[in-house]
Write an enzyme that holds these catalytic residues in place. Sequence first.
Site, mmCIF file in Angstrom:
data_model
loop_
_atom_site.group_PDB
_atom_site.id
_atom_site.type_symbol
_atom_site.label_atom_id
_atom_site.label_comp_id
_atom_site.label_asym_id
_atom_site.label_seq_id
_atom_site.Cartn_x
_atom_site.Cartn_y
_atom_site.Cartn_z
ATOM 1 N N PRO A 86 0.823 -1.162 0.496
ATOM 2 C CA PRO A 86 -0.011 -0.196 -0.282
ATOM 3 C C PRO A 86 0.706 1.368 0.432
ATOM 4 O O PRO A 86 0.186 2.409 -0.126
ATOM 5 C CB PRO A 86 -0.653 0.233 1.326
ATOM 6 C CG PRO A 86 -0.616 -1.554 2.274
ATOM 7 C CD PRO A 86 0.515 -2.251 1.479
ATOM 8 N N GLU A 113 3.010 -7.660 8.404
ATOM 9 C CA GLU A 113 2.538 -6.654 8.438
ATOM 10 C C GLU A 113 3.509 -6.047 7.260
ATOM 11 O O GLU A 113 3.753 -5.077 7.447
ATOM 12 C CB GLU A 113 3.209 -6.267 9.545
ATOM 13 C CG GLU A 113 2.369 -6.579 10.724
ATOM 14 C CD GLU A 113 0.961 -6.406 10.941
ATOM 15 O OE1 GLU A 113 0.627 -4.701 10.313
ATOM 16 O OE2 GLU A 113 -0.460 -7.005 10.705
ATOM 17 N N ASP A 166 -10.758 0.612 -23.728
ATOM 18 C CA ASP A 166 -11.158 0.983 -22.364
ATOM 19 C C ASP A 166 -11.806 2.073 -21.943
ATOM 20 O O ASP A 166 -10.779 3.224 -22.248
ATOM 21 C CB ASP A 166 -10.147 1.021 -21.789
ATOM 22 C CG ASP A 166 -9.281 -0.890 -22.403
ATOM 23 O OD1 ASP A 166 -10.159 -1.454 -22.074
ATOM 24 O OD2 ASP A 166 -8.983 -1.385 -21.668
HETATM 25 C C1 JCZ Z 1 0.608 -8.048 2.858
HETATM 26 N N1 JCZ Z 1 -1.327 -7.541 3.945
HETATM 27 C C2 JCZ Z 1 1.325 -6.308 0.836
HETATM 28 C C3 JCZ Z 1 -1.460 -3.883 -0.956
HETATM 29 N N2 JCZ Z 1 -3.233 -1.394 -2.845
HETATM 30 C C4 JCZ Z 1 -3.069 -2.562 -1.632
HETATM 31 N N3 JCZ Z 1 -3.446 -2.547 -0.525
HETATM 32 N N4 JCZ Z 1 -3.273 -3.351 0.535
HETATM 33 C C5 JCZ Z 1 -2.046 -3.727 0.011
HETATM 34 C C6 JCZ Z 1 -1.213 -5.196 -0.017
HETATM 35 C C7 JCZ Z 1 -1.322 -5.127 1.791
HETATM 36 C C8 JCZ Z 1 -0.735 -6.309 2.239
HETATM 37 C C9 JCZ Z 1 0.681 -6.539 1.744
HETATM 38 C C10 JCZ Z 1 -0.548 -7.749 3.928
HETATM 39 C C11 JCZ Z 1 -0.445 -5.641 -0.146
#
Ligand code: JCZ
Length: 224
Positions: A86, A113, A166
């Site tokens: 994220p 995490e 698209d």
């Molecule tokens: C690992 N939770 C990797 C990526 N855009 C986005 N939202 N959430 C993720 C993500 C969440 C995760 C992991 C554990 C990416």
Amino acid sequence: MEIDVLTLFPRIFEGPLDESILKRAQKSGLVAVRVHNLRDFTHDKHRVVDDKPYGGGPGMLMKPEPIFEAVETIRREESCVVLMTPQGAPLTQERAQEFSRKPHLVIICGHYEGVDERVREALVDEEVSIGDYVLTNGALAAAVFVDAVVRLLPGVLGDEQSAGDDSFSSGLLEGPQYTRPPEFRGMQVPEVLLSGNHEAVARWLAKSARQRTKERRPDLLKED
Ligand code: JCZ
């Protein structure tokens, strides 16, 4: 294009790719997708892939050793190593197009995490977020990313459903669309679409796309 995916949950990633368009793209050799279980790159008896963060805090982090071993086994000179997180730059259609021109993607799915920061420092070329929300598992984000990229490879979509029209490739959202019948439960298809007047139809489609974009995503109309 070749894609190698590193994850602790191969099945979460594989499900979506074994259907429909992505399955056909792999069968016809337009893309080779290989999924690797990061646990296979451990050497200890219990195949440990996570550990507690220094400084405390909730949850576990992915240890660097299995990720380094996997990436160093799999990557080549021309590879692009991607971390799903994220914290990455948001995925856009333009960015998906750039990735679709790379010969080899190695995708690290985060889990727990997150990953030890040294993975970012030493291995990762690009960090990608699929949107401003948090998933439980990086393999889901990787499946979305791979889908968005692979459908742009030449030959993956037929002429019928080419990526050229698209939403987003024009910079606008698509307007409303209709198929038969011309009247359904009292709801009519707009008269102009039945008229056979190609110019009038084209004007109507362009206008409704602009209107829908203005109503729903005015940010897309602002020039940058
Ligand atoms: C690992 N939770 C990797 C990526 N855009 C986005 N939202 N959430 C993720 C993500 C969440 C995760 C992991 C554990 C990416």
